[in-house]
Write a protein that holds these residues in place. Sequence first.
Motif, PDB file in Angstrom:
ATOM      1  N   ALA A 350       0.834  -1.203   0.000  1.00 42.69           N
ATOM      2  CA  ALA A 350       0.000   0.000   0.000  1.00 42.69           C
ATOM      3  C   ALA A 350       0.870   1.255   0.000  1.00 42.69           C
ATOM      4  CB  ALA A 350      -0.928  -0.010   1.212  1.00 42.69           C
ATOM      5  N   LEU A 351       1.937   1.228   0.794  1.00 43.96           N
ATOM      6  CA  LEU A 351       2.839   2.378   0.843  1.00 43.96           C
ATOM      7  C   LEU A 351       3.587   2.545  -0.484  1.00 43.96           C
ATOM      8  CD1 LEU A 351       4.186   1.929   4.467  1.00 43.96           C
ATOM      9  CD2 LEU A 351       2.612   3.684   3.658  1.00 43.96           C
ATOM     10  N   ALA A 352       3.913   1.438  -1.134  1.00 44.82           N
ATOM     11  CA  ALA A 352       4.541   1.522  -2.456  1.00 44.82           C
ATOM     12  C   ALA A 352       3.586   2.164  -3.458  1.00 44.82           C
ATOM     13  CB  ALA A 352       4.962   0.137  -2.933  1.00 44.82           C
ATOM     14  N   MET A 383       0.141   1.734   8.838  1.00 44.64           N
ATOM     15  CA  MET A 383       0.598   2.379   7.609  1.00 44.64           C
ATOM     16  C   MET A 383       0.921   3.848   7.849  1.00 44.64           C
ATOM     17  SD  MET A 383      -1.700   0.613   4.586  1.00 44.64           S
ATOM     18  CE  MET A 383      -3.228   0.297   5.450  1.00 44.64           C
ATOM     19  N   LEU A 384       0.121   4.517   8.663  1.00 48.39           N
ATOM     20  CA  LEU A 384       0.402   5.914   8.993  1.00 48.39           C
ATOM     21  C   LEU A 384       1.709   6.028   9.774  1.00 48.39           C
ATOM     22  CD1 LEU A 384      -3.189   7.089   9.979  1.00 48.39           C
ATOM     23  CD2 LEU A 384      -1.910   7.716   7.917  1.00 48.39           C
ATOM     24  N   GLU A 385       1.990   5.060  10.646  1.00 52.36           N
ATOM     25  CA  GLU A 385       3.266   5.039  11.363  1.00 52.36           C
ATOM     26  C   GLU A 385       4.437   4.893  10.400  1.00 52.36           C
ATOM     27  OE1 GLU A 385       2.958   3.154  15.828  1.00 52.36           O
ATOM     28  OE2 GLU A 385       2.849   1.764  14.151  1.00 52.36           O
ATOM     29  N   LEU A 386       4.265   4.005   9.410  1.00 52.15           N
ATOM     30  CA  LEU A 386       5.352   3.704   8.486  1.00 52.15           C
ATOM     31  C   LEU A 386       5.549   4.790   7.436  1.00 52.15           C
ATOM     32  CD1 LEU A 386       4.539  -0.078   7.927  1.00 52.15           C
ATOM     33  CD2 LEU A 386       6.477   0.842   9.228  1.00 52.15           C
ATOM     34  N   ASP A 387       4.571   5.665   7.288  1.00 49.72           N
ATOM     35  CA  ASP A 387       4.640   6.738   6.302  1.00 49.72           C
ATOM     36  C   ASP A 387       5.476   7.889   6.866  1.00 49.72           C
ATOM     37  OD1 ASP A 387       4.115   8.378   4.086  1.00 49.72           O
ATOM     38  OD2 ASP A 387       2.298   9.199   5.032  1.00 49.72           O
ATOM     39  N   THR A 388       6.771   7.664   6.986  1.00 53.63           N
ATOM     40  CA  THR A 388       7.646   8.640   7.632  1.00 53.63           C
ATOM     41  C   THR A 388       7.801   9.919   6.822  1.00 53.63           C
ATOM     42  OG1 THR A 388       9.566   7.549   6.629  1.00 53.63           O
ATOM     43  CG2 THR A 388       8.932   6.857   8.855  1.00 53.63           C
TER      44      THR A 388
END
Length: 561
Positions: A350-352, A383-388
């Motif tokens: 999803a982040l990709a 996902m919000l955490e990983l979206d640095t």
Amino acid sequence: MKKRIKPIIASTLALSMAIAAPVPSVLAAEPHQAAAPASAESTAVKWVPLRAIAEALGATVGWEDETRTVTLTRADTSVSFSYLNLGEAKVGGASADLSALVKLDGDTTMVALDALNGWFGSRVDWESGKLTIAPDDHVSRAYAFVTALNRGDSASAHSSLSPAMASTVTPELLQSVWTGNFTAFGRVKSVSQPTLSENAVHRNVKFVYKTELMASLELTVRFDEAGFVDDLYIARIAEGSPEYRSPEYEKPGSFTEEEIVIGEGPMRLPGTLTMPVGEGPFPAVVLVHGSGPNDRDMTVGGSRLFRDLAVGLASRGIAVVRYDKVTYEHSFKSGTLPNFTIQQETADDALAAVRLLAGDDRVDPERIYIIGHSQGGFMVPRMLELDTEGRIAGAVLLAGPSSSFQDVLLEQNEELLRRFEQLRLPTDSIKQNVELAKDIVDTIKNPQYDKDNLPADFPLQPAYWWFEMRDFVPMNVAAGQSAPLLIVQGGNDWQVPVRQFEDWKKALKDRTNVTYKLYPNMNHLLYDFDGISIGNEYGGAFNVSSELIGDIADWIESDPS
């Protein structure tokens, strides 16, 4: 949201016809350019052993001694001839003269190679007792792969795997899974003519099998660009499923669709970008799947949840990315990773996709959102955490659990039992599931176990998947975040009951940028259902609620960020 045991490809390897007569093959050979089928006027004929090649390509070859008749069959391919009169052969039901194309060499039937390639539509060659298949003759390569497994030639089958797949699957594992599943589904009664398709990542050969114990099974052999087997996928086909119908809110001509690739490397995914027509930049969303090996459309029965969302939102001027889930496109490879996590299954891709949208000039980089359904909604806070880099402007949670995954596992089984009792249906098996869920939850919460010390014989595999995210409670993480949220819940959803929705409200009561919407009759598949949902309706053909589409579009257009 109902978590199933993750298969190594638990059903993929059970299939194809039992075939004898081992024959060495080289699947990675240089392409052999087959000539047109040979005729009686051909002056140069290359003679090859019919049985060895035909059986290696998935056919059955029979011999009737009294009439000296050879029969060759494979799905829709049929050839029959008698040595007593080769001029009256049958090829595909039509009369043919094979007198110049077939001969008997001792006890071996020899056939002109070009004729054989013409019958099968193949491009194969035969040199020094070895069969070679052109890298882009995917149908022949698929047949040869399953044939090798059926005769127990795991070394040959393994040699046809891509480097990415071969690195996670040993020949012994490949063969044991195949053999074990073959007995699970029973003897194959028939197999359809395979169909060939391709996406941005794989060339796919699909077979439909009828077996004694299952009505229909769909086996897909996936090939990489070099012609190696890169993965396998199995689906049970529901008999009589209705055809999907486009929703009324779809406006053809208001958007275009293009094939895209999500991520990089051996686990990259094929997807679709649905882009509004007109001047951008447009707001955009990424659709994130629920549990299970789902395709990009989130196809369930005659419904396609994600396609409905994509065309509905694109018709409102919102770009949408949807993609085949990693456990669907790379089911064997992901299933054999010993420490496969929910982050790898759901969040990373999803982040990709978010990064892909951020680099598209047609998209407003300040207005990229994620829409997570069920397990996808559960993972929104992660996902919000990983979206640095802060690319995600906000998120929509569609039936997203608020509690730990193990707690909702128990709660959904208890909710299903309550509904069975309300409908006065037999409950013995449901009660057993509830007790099993209680035991599973107790084991997961037992402090003596963790991801580095897994319990033996844990009933839900892979165990690491469960224990790695044991302590993740999305509502607790979201309470400390600031990205705007739209949390949506169906009142007729037994898989993620309304209690989960109420817990979101309690946990986020101090946040001012969270919007909630409850749809009283909506079930887990996001459409209104008048009865009490217990999942029986999932096989029908329904469309995502138009009210839901409108509410999501309105929320995004309000620019909640």
